[in-house]
Design a protein around this motif. Structure first.
Motif, PDB file in Angstrom:
ATOM      1  N   ALA A 173      41.449  35.768  37.715  1.00  0.00           N
ATOM      2  CA  ALA A 173      41.245  34.405  37.206  1.00  0.00           C
ATOM      3  C   ALA A 173      40.975  34.428  35.708  1.00  0.00           C
ATOM      4  N   GLU A 174      40.402  35.540  35.234  1.00  0.00           N
ATOM      5  CA  GLU A 174      40.173  35.706  33.805  1.00  0.00           C
ATOM      6  C   GLU A 174      41.460  36.122  33.086  1.00  0.00           C
ATOM      7  N   ASP A 175      42.251  36.991  33.756  1.00  0.00           N
ATOM      8  CA  ASP A 175      43.506  37.466  33.171  1.00  0.00           C
ATOM      9  C   ASP A 175      44.467  37.793  34.302  1.00  0.00           C
ATOM     10  N   SER A 176      45.396  36.892  34.544  1.00  0.00           N
ATOM     11  CA  SER A 176      46.313  37.031  35.684  1.00  0.00           C
ATOM     12  C   SER A 176      47.303  38.178  35.515  1.00  0.00           C
ATOM     13  N   THR A 177      47.366  38.765  34.335  1.00  0.00           N
ATOM     14  CA  THR A 177      48.294  39.876  34.095  1.00  0.00           C
ATOM     15  C   THR A 177      47.581  41.227  34.022  1.00  0.00           C
ATOM     16  N   SER A 178      46.311  41.270  34.342  1.00  0.00           N
ATOM     17  CA  SER A 178      45.560  42.523  34.273  1.00  0.00           C
ATOM     18  C   SER A 178      46.133  43.533  35.263  1.00  0.00           C
ATOM     19  N   TYR A 179      46.674  44.620  34.741  1.00  0.00           N
ATOM     20  CA  TYR A 179      47.300  45.635  35.585  1.00  0.00           C
ATOM     21  C   TYR A 179      46.299  46.214  36.581  1.00  0.00           C
ATOM     22  N   ARG A 180      45.126  46.586  36.099  1.00  0.00           N
ATOM     23  CA  ARG A 180      44.130  47.204  36.975  1.00  0.00           C
ATOM     24  C   ARG A 180      43.665  46.246  38.052  1.00  0.00           C
ATOM     25  N   ALA A 181      43.430  44.995  37.698  1.00  0.00           N
ATOM     26  CA  ALA A 181      42.991  44.033  38.699  1.00  0.00           C
ATOM     27  C   ALA A 181      44.080  43.786  39.739  1.00  0.00           C
ATOM     28  N   LEU A 182      45.333  43.784  39.314  1.00  0.00           N
ATOM     29  CA  LEU A 182      46.439  43.529  40.238  1.00  0.00           C
ATOM     30  C   LEU A 182      46.597  44.642  41.262  1.00  0.00           C
ATOM     31  N   TRP A 183      46.637  45.914  40.796  1.00  0.00           N
ATOM     32  CA  TRP A 183      46.862  46.968  41.786  1.00  0.00           C
ATOM     33  C   TRP A 183      45.629  47.208  42.644  1.00  0.00           C
ATOM     34  N   LYS A 184      44.456  46.974  42.100  1.00  0.00           N
ATOM     35  CA  LYS A 184      43.246  47.111  42.891  1.00  0.00           C
ATOM     36  C   LYS A 184      43.143  45.984  43.923  1.00  0.00           C
ATOM     37  N   ALA A 185      43.586  44.781  43.556  1.00  0.00           N
ATOM     38  CA  ALA A 185      43.614  43.680  44.531  1.00  0.00           C
ATOM     39  C   ALA A 185      44.576  43.999  45.659  1.00  0.00           C
ATOM     40  N   ALA A 186      45.730  44.576  45.319  1.00  0.00           N
ATOM     41  CA  ALA A 186      46.687  44.989  46.351  1.00  0.00           C
ATOM     42  C   ALA A 186      46.041  45.985  47.296  1.00  0.00           C
ATOM     43  N   GLY A 187      45.311  46.950  46.757  1.00  0.00           N
ATOM     44  CA  GLY A 187      44.655  47.944  47.600  1.00  0.00           C
ATOM     45  C   GLY A 187      43.606  47.334  48.509  1.00  0.00           C
ATOM     46  N   LYS A 232      33.445  47.687  51.610  1.00  0.00           N
ATOM     47  CA  LYS A 232      33.296  46.235  51.747  1.00  0.00           C
ATOM     48  C   LYS A 232      34.490  45.588  51.047  1.00  0.00           C
ATOM     49  N   HIS A 233      35.633  45.636  51.722  1.00  0.00           N
ATOM     50  CA  HIS A 233      36.894  45.304  51.070  1.00  0.00           C
ATOM     51  C   HIS A 233      37.069  43.807  50.816  1.00  0.00           C
ATOM     52  N   GLN A 234      36.510  42.965  51.694  1.00  0.00           N
ATOM     53  CA  GLN A 234      36.624  41.528  51.465  1.00  0.00           C
ATOM     54  C   GLN A 234      35.874  41.119  50.203  1.00  0.00           C
ATOM     55  N   GLY A 235      34.674  41.658  50.036  1.00  0.00           N
ATOM     56  CA  GLY A 235      33.917  41.370  48.828  1.00  0.00           C
ATOM     57  C   GLY A 235      34.592  41.932  47.596  1.00  0.00           C
ATOM     58  N   ALA A 236      35.171  43.126  47.725  1.00  0.00           N
ATOM     59  CA  ALA A 236      35.887  43.724  46.600  1.00  0.00           C
ATOM     60  C   ALA A 236      37.048  42.843  46.170  1.00  0.00           C
ATOM     61  N   LEU A 237      37.786  42.338  47.155  1.00  0.00           N
ATOM     62  CA  LEU A 237      38.929  41.488  46.836  1.00  0.00           C
ATOM     63  C   LEU A 237      38.494  40.244  46.068  1.00  0.00           C
ATOM     64  N   LEU A 238      37.366  39.653  46.447  1.00  0.00           N
ATOM     65  CA  LEU A 238      36.889  38.465  45.746  1.00  0.00           C
ATOM     66  C   LEU A 238      36.644  38.769  44.266  1.00  0.00           C
ATOM     67  N   HIS A 239      36.127  39.939  43.969  1.00  0.00           N
ATOM     68  CA  HIS A 239      35.875  40.284  42.568  1.00  0.00           C
ATOM     69  C   HIS A 239      37.170  40.597  41.824  1.00  0.00           C
ATOM     70  N   TYR A 240      38.101  41.264  42.489  1.00  0.00           N
ATOM     71  CA  TYR A 240      39.381  41.513  41.820  1.00  0.00           C
ATOM     72  C   TYR A 240      40.116  40.204  41.551  1.00  0.00           C
ATOM     73  N   GLU A 241      40.017  39.273  42.488  1.00  0.00           N
ATOM     74  CA  GLU A 241      40.638  37.968  42.266  1.00  0.00           C
ATOM     75  C   GLU A 241      39.926  37.195  41.164  1.00  0.00           C
ATOM     76  N   ALA A 242      38.603  37.373  41.058  1.00  0.00           N
ATOM     77  CA  ALA A 242      37.867  36.743  39.956  1.00  0.00           C
ATOM     78  C   ALA A 242      38.313  37.341  38.628  1.00  0.00           C
ATOM     79  N   ALA A 243      38.582  38.646  38.610  1.00  0.00           N
ATOM     80  CA  ALA A 243      39.097  39.281  37.394  1.00  0.00           C
ATOM     81  C   ALA A 243      40.460  38.706  37.038  1.00  0.00           C
TER      82      ALA A 243
END
Length: 240
Positions: A53-67, A40-51
């Motif tokens: 929003a908490e920390d725009s420099t989060s390495y894990r959130a950034l590469w996971k959002a890219a995926g 469920k990649h669209q829903g996953a992206l929403l959560h990575y983007e929410a992460a």
């Protein structure tokens, strides 16, 4: 003492706020990972983007959002979807580049960069593919250097070798003469096979590794080897 007593509550509030932010970030990444596993990649992206929003420099959130963006874009087939698909790959590239800036020693950021640009290149003509070629090669090679067990980076690098070898002689001549793309001479069929076989070895249950390897075997007229890969696929789990 009175000054210290005044600042102590402020310090405690700041520490609590930082802990709450970190907890919320981890919560969204965990939910995103769960939705990714459920395809469920669209829903996953929403959560990575929410992460983010908490920390725009989060390495894990950034590469996971890219995926997640790449997984969404992969589902848009056909020429009619080229523009929105390419826009998504460009968005994924932006997330991946931000991940590399956040942690230049993280293999996953480089892998996502190589994957995003590689996917984008496959929708373009030969000359445009050449322009993307250096970014793909360098990012995938760097990911493997940082983590030799990064199966996705081996896949991308193997596919890079194969795609360059599939270019027409005229396109390669144009690239070397007018684009300064002499690095294309590094492409070898043997390297394509080695990296894709390594990807399969590292993650044997992943269908796409075996499919890409089978295509290269077909290029090399290794029909029995290609058949062996393809015959394994029906029994494998759907994870992409």
């Amino acid at each position: 003492m009175r000054g210290g007593a005044i600042w102590l509550p402020v310090l405690l509030v700041a520490v609590a706020a930082r802990a709450a932010l970190a907890q919320e970030l981890e919560h969204h990444i965990h939910l995103g990972d769960s939705l990714t596993a459920a395809l469920k990649h669209q829903g996953a992206l929403l959560h990575y983007e929410a992460a983010l929003a908490e920390d725009s420099t989060s390495y894990r959130a950034l590469w996971k959002a890219a995926g997640a963006v790449i997984d969404i874009a992969k589902q848009l087939d056909g020429d009619a979807n080229r523009r929105p698909r390419d826009s998504l790959y460009l968005l994924a590239r932006g997330y991946a580049e931000a991940a590399v800036r956040s942690d230049s020693m993280g293999a996953d950021g480089y892998f996502m960069l190589a994957q995003a640009v590689g996917r984008l290149a496959r929708t373009r003509g030969g000359r445009e593919r050449v322009r993307f070629g250096r970014v793909i090669y360098q990012a995938a090679a760097r990911a493997i250097e940082l983590n030799p067990g990064q199966d996705g980076a081996h896949h991308v690098l193997g596919a890079w070798h194969a795609e360059v070898k599939r270019l027409s002689g005229l396109t390669r001549f144009f690239a070397k003469t007018f684009l300064g793309a002499g690095f294309l001479g590094r492409a070898q069929w043997d390297s394509a096979v080695v990296h894709l076989e390594r990807a399969v070895e590292l993650r044997p249950e992943y269908i796409y590794h075996r499919l890409e390897l089978a295509e290269v075997y077909l290029d090399r007229r290794r029909y029995d080897d290609a058949r062996a890969q393809l015959e394994r696929i029906p029994a494998l789990p759907v994870s992409d």
